[in-house]
Design a protein around this motif. Structure first.
Motif, PDB file in Angstrom:
ATOM      1  N   LEU A 193     -11.641  10.265 -10.215  1.00  6.56           N
ATOM      2  CA  LEU A 193     -11.955  11.656 -10.540  1.00  6.56           C
ATOM      3  C   LEU A 193     -10.704  12.451 -10.870  1.00  6.56           C
ATOM      4  O   LEU A 193     -10.778  13.471 -11.542  1.00  6.56           O
ATOM      5  N   ILE A 194      -9.562  11.980 -10.377  1.00 11.25           N
ATOM      6  CA  ILE A 194      -8.346  12.764 -10.514  1.00 11.25           C
ATOM      7  C   ILE A 194      -7.538  12.227 -11.683  1.00 11.25           C
ATOM      8  O   ILE A 194      -7.343  11.020 -11.826  1.00 11.25           O
TER       9      ILE A 194
ATOM     10  N   ALA B 260     -14.215  10.929   4.314  1.00 16.09           N
ATOM     11  CA  ALA B 260     -15.111  11.656   3.420  1.00 16.09           C
ATOM     12  C   ALA B 260     -14.695  13.119   3.300  1.00 16.09           C
ATOM     13  O   ALA B 260     -14.548  13.651   2.189  1.00 16.09           O
ATOM     14  N   VAL B 261     -14.465  13.769   4.445  1.00 17.01           N
ATOM     15  CA  VAL B 261     -14.117  15.192   4.404  1.00 17.01           C
ATOM     16  C   VAL B 261     -12.733  15.382   3.778  1.00 17.01           C
ATOM     17  O   VAL B 261     -12.520  16.279   2.955  1.00 17.01           O
TER      18      VAL B 261
ATOM     19  N   ILE C  71      -3.769  11.124  -1.781  1.00 14.27           N
ATOM     20  CA  ILE C  71      -4.696  10.007  -1.584  1.00 14.27           C
ATOM     21  C   ILE C  71      -3.979   8.845  -0.920  1.00 14.27           C
ATOM     22  O   ILE C  71      -4.526   8.186  -0.030  1.00 14.27           O
ATOM     23  N   THR C  72      -2.733   8.590  -1.303  1.00 17.97           N
ATOM     24  CA  THR C  72      -1.990   7.505  -0.664  1.00 17.97           C
ATOM     25  C   THR C  72      -1.713   7.829   0.796  1.00 17.97           C
ATOM     26  O   THR C  72      -1.710   6.927   1.642  1.00 17.97           O
TER      27      THR C  72
ATOM     28  N   SER D 181      -2.590   0.759  -4.817  1.00 16.60           N
ATOM     29  CA  SER D 181      -2.549   0.972  -3.368  1.00 16.60           C
ATOM     30  C   SER D 181      -3.908   0.691  -2.754  1.00 16.60           C
ATOM     31  O   SER D 181      -4.007   0.024  -1.717  1.00 16.60           O
ATOM     32  N   ALA D 182      -4.981   1.196  -3.388  1.00 16.15           N
ATOM     33  CA  ALA D 182      -6.328   1.025  -2.834  1.00 16.15           C
ATOM     34  C   ALA D 182      -6.693  -0.447  -2.783  1.00 16.15           C
ATOM     35  O   ALA D 182      -7.264  -0.920  -1.802  1.00 16.15           O
TER      36      ALA D 182
ATOM     37  N   PRO E 103      -2.140   4.821  -7.386  1.00 16.60           N
ATOM     38  CA  PRO E 103      -3.046   4.794  -6.228  1.00 16.60           C
ATOM     39  C   PRO E 103      -4.139   3.740  -6.330  1.00 16.60           C
ATOM     40  O   PRO E 103      -4.646   3.304  -5.303  1.00 16.60           O
TER      41      PRO E 103
ATOM     42  N   LEU F 217      -4.887  -2.066  -0.028  1.00 15.81           N
ATOM     43  CA  LEU F 217      -5.487  -1.645   1.240  1.00 15.81           C
ATOM     44  C   LEU F 217      -6.745  -2.461   1.526  1.00 15.81           C
ATOM     45  O   LEU F 217      -6.995  -2.863   2.671  1.00 15.81           O
TER      46      LEU F 217
ATOM     47  N   VAL G 239       0.847  -1.206   0.000  1.00  8.71           N
ATOM     48  CA  VAL G 239       0.000   0.000   0.000  1.00  8.71           C
ATOM     49  C   VAL G 239       0.875   1.247   0.000  1.00  8.71           C
ATOM     50  O   VAL G 239       0.658   2.177  -0.777  1.00  8.71           O
TER      51      VAL G 239
ATOM     52  N   ILE H  80     -15.570   2.765   2.452  1.00 10.99           N
ATOM     53  CA  ILE H  80     -14.433   3.675   2.349  1.00 10.99           C
ATOM     54  C   ILE H  80     -13.600   3.369   1.106  1.00 10.99           C
ATOM     55  O   ILE H  80     -13.104   4.271   0.436  1.00 10.99           O
TER      56      ILE H  80
ATOM     57  N   VAL I  48     -18.102  -1.511   6.241  1.00 14.20           N
ATOM     58  CA  VAL I  48     -17.789  -0.085   6.272  1.00 14.20           C
ATOM     59  C   VAL I  48     -16.483   0.193   5.533  1.00 14.20           C
ATOM     60  O   VAL I  48     -16.431   1.068   4.656  1.00 14.20           O
ATOM     61  N   TYR I  49     -15.432  -0.551   5.875  1.00 15.02           N
ATOM     62  CA  TYR I  49     -14.138  -0.261   5.250  1.00 15.02           C
ATOM     63  C   TYR I  49     -14.063  -0.810   3.838  1.00 15.02           C
ATOM     64  O   TYR I  49     -13.903  -0.065   2.878  1.00 15.02           O
TER      65      TYR I  49
ATOM     66  N   LEU J  30     -11.107  13.487   1.592  1.00 14.40           N
ATOM     67  CA  LEU J  30     -11.105  13.282   0.143  1.00 14.40           C
ATOM     68  C   LEU J  30     -11.804  14.429  -0.565  1.00 14.40           C
ATOM     69  O   LEU J  30     -11.394  14.821  -1.663  1.00 14.40           O
ATOM     70  N   ALA J  31     -12.855  15.010   0.067  1.00 17.11           N
ATOM     71  CA  ALA J  31     -13.488  16.186  -0.525  1.00 17.11           C
ATOM     72  C   ALA J  31     -12.506  17.346  -0.591  1.00 17.11           C
ATOM     73  O   ALA J  31     -12.475  18.092  -1.575  1.00 17.11           O
TER      74      ALA J  31
ATOM     75  N   MET K 272      -4.723   6.818   2.566  1.00 19.30           N
ATOM     76  CA  MET K 272      -4.780   5.358   2.729  1.00 19.30           C
ATOM     77  C   MET K 272      -3.881   4.923   3.880  1.00 19.30           C
ATOM     78  O   MET K 272      -4.242   4.033   4.658  1.00 19.30           O
TER      79      MET K 272
ATOM     80  N   LEU L 138     -15.180   4.898  -1.858  1.00 21.20           N
ATOM     81  CA  LEU L 138     -14.922   6.345  -1.809  1.00 21.20           C
ATOM     82  C   LEU L 138     -13.521   6.655  -2.351  1.00 21.20           C
ATOM     83  O   LEU L 138     -13.339   7.537  -3.199  1.00 21.20           O
ATOM     84  N   PHE L 139     -12.528   5.873  -1.890  1.00 24.33           N
ATOM     85  CA  PHE L 139     -11.157   6.086  -2.357  1.00 24.33           C
ATOM     86  C   PHE L 139     -11.064   5.878  -3.865  1.00 24.33           C
ATOM     87  O   PHE L 139     -10.460   6.691  -4.578  1.00 24.33           O
TER      88      PHE L 139
ATOM     89  N   ALA M 147     -18.583  17.391   3.588  1.00 28.46           N
ATOM     90  CA  ALA M 147     -17.927  16.814   2.411  1.00 28.46           C
ATOM     91  C   ALA M 147     -18.610  17.278   1.136  1.00 28.46           C
ATOM     92  O   ALA M 147     -17.953  17.600   0.140  1.00 28.46           O
TER      93      ALA M 147
ATOM     94  N   VAL N 139     -12.538   8.733  -5.852  1.00 29.32           N
ATOM     95  CA  VAL N 139     -11.704   9.930  -5.874  1.00 29.32           C
ATOM     96  C   VAL N 139     -10.507   9.723  -6.790  1.00 29.32           C
ATOM     97  O   VAL N 139     -10.110  10.627  -7.531  1.00 29.32           O
ATOM     98  N   VAL N 140      -9.935   8.497  -6.770  1.00 30.29           N
ATOM     99  CA  VAL N 140      -8.804   8.228  -7.661  1.00 30.29           C
ATOM    100  C   VAL N 140      -9.232   8.364  -9.109  1.00 30.29           C
ATOM    101  O   VAL N 140      -8.516   8.914  -9.951  1.00 30.29           O
TER     102      VAL N 140
ATOM    103  N   TYR O  37      -7.644  19.639  -6.079  1.00 31.53           N
ATOM    104  CA  TYR O  37      -7.389  19.277  -7.474  1.00 31.53           C
ATOM    105  C   TYR O  37      -8.066  20.259  -8.416  1.00 31.53           C
ATOM    106  O   TYR O  37      -7.506  20.631  -9.448  1.00 31.53           O
TER     107      TYR O  37
END
Lengths: 229, 100
Positions: free
Chosen positions: A83-84, B74-75, B29-30, A38-39, A35, A42, A29, A73, A68-69, B77-78, B33, A76-77, A193, A80-81, B84
């Motif tokens: 989106l970028i 959540a917060v 992001i890493t 890594s995710a 990333p 993880l 990770v 989560i 949950v994880y 990553l926002a 993590m 979510l990770f 958020a 975001v990866v 970005y």
């Protein structure tokens, strides 16, 4: 109670294999460049830790860990990866002085934790694994007393039930207020958020401004217009 | 039964790896993590002690830690998405507007 996981050989093999996978995947990770990789490693670490939770008799926490994880989560990770733009990722050099200092600090921290662990004295172990599955059950029963009136009597018993039931009884009785505070906290975090992550709208997308604000009509004129005076 | 100290050592290894990741990586992001990895190591330690002491309170703490970790992810990553949008990068070294 004969629990198959209590067999020494099986539980030892389980701990060694799952722990080794957890350590190896968490090394990956922190070392993977992409990333997404890594995710995913993880995710593997989370699943290994969930297996360890179950092997320690905390089945419900293991299930929540997966939901949950591994479920929430991680998605979510990954979102975001995605989106970028990958081209926006920083070029990370491997053997810089800063990263070497980071590795040194990590190793030093582990040595400190190991010294604390090795030098500590252990309190006598309770050795009661069934405590993690013991729920406090309050039963109210109506009893008719000598005068003919019905009164409620409470009997408090500690029953050995499942882990989920024991956790539920503790969570909704002893920890009710912290539980509600946690729900409020999650709501605040969700709103925060959304507000932080929201795209700034440009002029055409902005909600239309009411005319009397845009025209900057004074309060007196607006009052005259409304009353027809 | 596996001794509690083994679980504590495993938790210490995972926590140190998380610290190592936070200190060495520049990708935001890493770094997040790695923080999740540290939170998980602490949860492992809590459960190990809950088993050692035969107490449900450790399990309750794990639930609230999970809630806090979810909110934090959540917060956080926002914040990185907002970074970005404004800077076209998630390199934490580039987010230096308040650098003295």
């Amino acid at each position: 109670m004969t629990d198959p996981l209590m067999l020494t050989g099986v539980s030892l093999a389980l701990f060694v294999i799952v722990g080794a996978i957890a350590v190896a995947s968490s090394i990956l990770v922190v070392s993977m460049r992409n990333p997404v990789h890594s995710a995913l490693f993880l995710l593997l670490t989370f699943l290994c830790v969930a297996i360890l939770f179950v092997s320690m008799g905390a089945e419900f926490v293991g299930a929540v860990q997966v939901l949950v994880y591994a479920g929430g989560i991680m998605v979510l990770f990954l979102f975001v990866v995605m989106l970028i733009n990958v081209k926006a990722l920083p070029k990370e050099k491997v053997f810089t002085a800063t990263s070497m200092m980071g590795v040194l600090m990590g190793v030093l921290l582990f040595i400190i934790l190991a010294i604390i662990l090795a030098s500590g004295t252990w309190a006598p172990a309770v050795n009661a694994p069934e405590n993690l599955r013991t729920a406090v059950v309050v039963k109210t029963t109506p009893v008719v007393d000598a005068g003919g009136a019905t009164i409620q009597t409470e009997t408090v018993t500690r029953d050995v039930v499942g882990n989920a039931e024991a956790v539920g009884m503790a969570l909704y009785r002893d920890y009710l207020v912290p539980f509600e505070v946690a729900s409020l906290f999650l709501l605040v975090a969700m709103v925060g958020a959304i507000v932080i992550g929201k795209r700034e709208l440009d002029a055409s997308e902005e909600e239309a401004i009411p005319e009397f604000i845009a025209k900057k009509v004074s309060d007196e004129d607006r009052l005259k217009e409304v009353t027809g005076a | 039964m596996i001794p509690t100290s083994w679980f504590l050592i495993l938790g210490a290894i995972l926590f140190s790896l998380g610290v190592l990741g936070v200190l060495t990586r520049r990708n935001g992001i890493t770094i997040f993590m790695s923080i999740e990895l540290m939170v998980n190591a602490v949860n492992l330690t809590f459960i190990a002690y809950a088993r050692e002491l035969g107490s449900l309170h450790g399990l309750m703490w794990v639930f609230f830690i999970m809630a806090v970790a979810a909110a934090e992810a959540a917060v956080g990553l926002a914040i990185f998405i907002a970074l970005y949008r404004h800077r076209e990068t998630i390199d934490v070294d580039e987010a230096n507007l308040m650098h003295w």
